[in-house]
Design a protein around this motif. Sequence first.
Motif, PDB file in Angstrom:
ATOM      1  N   UNK A  17      19.078  36.711 -59.686  1.00 40.35           N
ATOM      2  CA  UNK A  17      18.807  35.547 -58.846  1.00 40.35           C
ATOM      3  C   UNK A  17      19.937  35.263 -57.873  1.00 40.35           C
ATOM      4  N   UNK A  18      19.584  34.629 -56.768  1.00 37.35           N
ATOM      5  CA  UNK A  18      20.572  34.308 -55.742  1.00 37.35           C
ATOM      6  C   UNK A  18      21.380  33.082 -56.158  1.00 37.35           C
ATOM      7  N   UNK A  19      22.562  32.950 -55.588  1.00 39.50           N
ATOM      8  CA  UNK A  19      23.435  31.817 -55.905  1.00 39.50           C
ATOM      9  C   UNK A  19      22.853  30.528 -55.330  1.00 39.50           C
ATOM     10  N   UNK A  20      22.948  29.457 -56.118  1.00 36.11           N
ATOM     11  CA  UNK A  20      22.483  28.151 -55.657  1.00 36.11           C
ATOM     12  C   UNK A  20      23.601  27.411 -54.930  1.00 36.11           C
ATOM     13  N   UNK A  21      23.230  26.419 -54.142  1.00 38.02           N
ATOM     14  CA  UNK A  21      24.193  25.632 -53.397  1.00 38.02           C
ATOM     15  C   UNK A  21      25.068  24.824 -54.360  1.00 38.02           C
ATOM     16  N   UNK A  22      26.368  24.779 -54.078  1.00 35.28           N
ATOM     17  CA  UNK A  22      27.278  23.996 -54.908  1.00 35.28           C
ATOM     18  C   UNK A  22      27.112  22.504 -54.663  1.00 35.28           C
ATOM     19  N   UNK A  23      26.495  22.144 -53.542  1.00 32.24           N
ATOM     20  CA  UNK A  23      26.284  20.727 -53.229  1.00 32.24           C
ATOM     21  C   UNK A  23      25.193  20.117 -54.088  1.00 32.24           C
ATOM     22  N   UNK A 171      17.623  24.014 -82.263  1.00 33.46           N
ATOM     23  CA  UNK A 171      17.971  23.620 -80.908  1.00 33.46           C
ATOM     24  C   UNK A 171      19.122  24.447 -80.367  1.00 33.46           C
ATOM     25  N   UNK A 172      20.152  24.654 -81.163  1.00 33.04           N
ATOM     26  CA  UNK A 172      21.321  25.412 -80.717  1.00 33.04           C
ATOM     27  C   UNK A 172      20.937  26.811 -80.271  1.00 33.04           C
ATOM     28  N   UNK A 173      20.147  27.506 -81.081  1.00 31.84           N
ATOM     29  CA  UNK A 173      19.790  28.895 -80.756  1.00 31.84           C
ATOM     30  C   UNK A 173      18.771  28.965 -79.625  1.00 31.84           C
ATOM     31  N   UNK A 174      17.862  28.006 -79.549  1.00 26.83           N
ATOM     32  CA  UNK A 174      16.900  27.984 -78.443  1.00 26.83           C
ATOM     33  C   UNK A 174      17.615  27.801 -77.116  1.00 26.83           C
ATOM     34  N   UNK A 175      18.613  26.917 -77.095  1.00 24.38           N
ATOM     35  CA  UNK A 175      19.366  26.672 -75.871  1.00 24.38           C
ATOM     36  C   UNK A 175      20.155  27.910 -75.469  1.00 24.38           C
ATOM     37  N   UNK A 176      20.761  28.582 -76.445  1.00 18.14           N
ATOM     38  CA  UNK A 176      21.524  29.797 -76.148  1.00 18.14           C
ATOM     39  C   UNK A 176      20.641  30.851 -75.493  1.00 18.14           C
ATOM     40  N   UNK A 177      19.440  31.019 -76.003  1.00 17.45           N
ATOM     41  CA  UNK A 177      18.514  32.014 -75.463  1.00 17.45           C
ATOM     42  C   UNK A 177      18.173  31.725 -74.002  1.00 17.45           C
ATOM     43  N   UNK A 178      18.114  30.435 -73.639  1.00 14.95           N
ATOM     44  CA  UNK A 178      17.693  30.058 -72.290  1.00 14.95           C
ATOM     45  C   UNK A 178      18.844  29.735 -71.350  1.00 14.95           C
ATOM     46  N   UNK A 179      20.083  29.845 -71.836  1.00 17.46           N
ATOM     47  CA  UNK A 179      21.223  29.579 -70.979  1.00 17.46           C
ATOM     48  C   UNK A 179      21.458  30.752 -70.026  1.00 17.46           C
ATOM     49  N   UNK A 180      21.652  30.480 -68.722  1.00 15.40           N
ATOM     50  CA  UNK A 180      21.884  31.575 -67.772  1.00 15.40           C
ATOM     51  C   UNK A 180      23.297  32.132 -67.806  1.00 15.40           C
TER      52      UNK A 180
END
Length: 222
Positions: A17-23, A171-180
């Motif tokens: 994926x492309x970089x998102x705006x820092x703003x 919750x902890x493991x679900x979040x880890x799986x979906x963290x970019x």
Amino acid sequence: MSTATDPTGNLDLPPYPAARSSRCPLDLPAEYEQWRLGDGLQKVRLWNGETAWVVTRYEDVKFVLSDQRISADTIRYPRMHPGSEQMQVPAFPRMDDPEHARIRLMMTKDFTVKRVEAMRPQVRALVDRFIDEMTAKGDSADLIKAFALPMPSLVISLLLGVPYEDHEFFQKHSITINQPDVTPQEKSQASAELFGFLMELVQRGVIRTSWPPNSPNRSTRP
């Protein structure tokens, strides 16, 4: 929607994926709008150097998603998903028909209007809880980490019947799986531990599934 093409990659291609705006991290990258204004098909370079085609226009996406030549199977085509080659457990969202349709039909009863309405008070309580926690911390908050990631994982745990005392683990493991921003190895490890945990619940009779509990791919919860 993307499909794997040339495995050699190409450094001259735009990254995806492309970089998102820092703003404003909620704004889509400017490249995406340019791709939509073009022919709707953009060749890109993935995280691992592979190349892929990204379909960017609505009608084209509809066409691709209904084309039987396109596969969602990350086990047969692991190059598209970091760490998927290490996790050999078929996941429902990443199955093709007819197996996808068979399992989807089995899940229909859990998403009836009556079932969803019965969960409304619990979901509302979760929403109120996360909003209260965010506002209590001051004038700013990370909406993704404080709300968008934990909220769905806890609703899914309610749907599955995960015991309350295990919600934090789920919750902890679900979040880890979906963290970019986690490594493919961390995603793979979290997936294996979460799958093992769910199989443990199946064996205890907490939740039911058609997946064989003695599967050789089964992992155990640490």
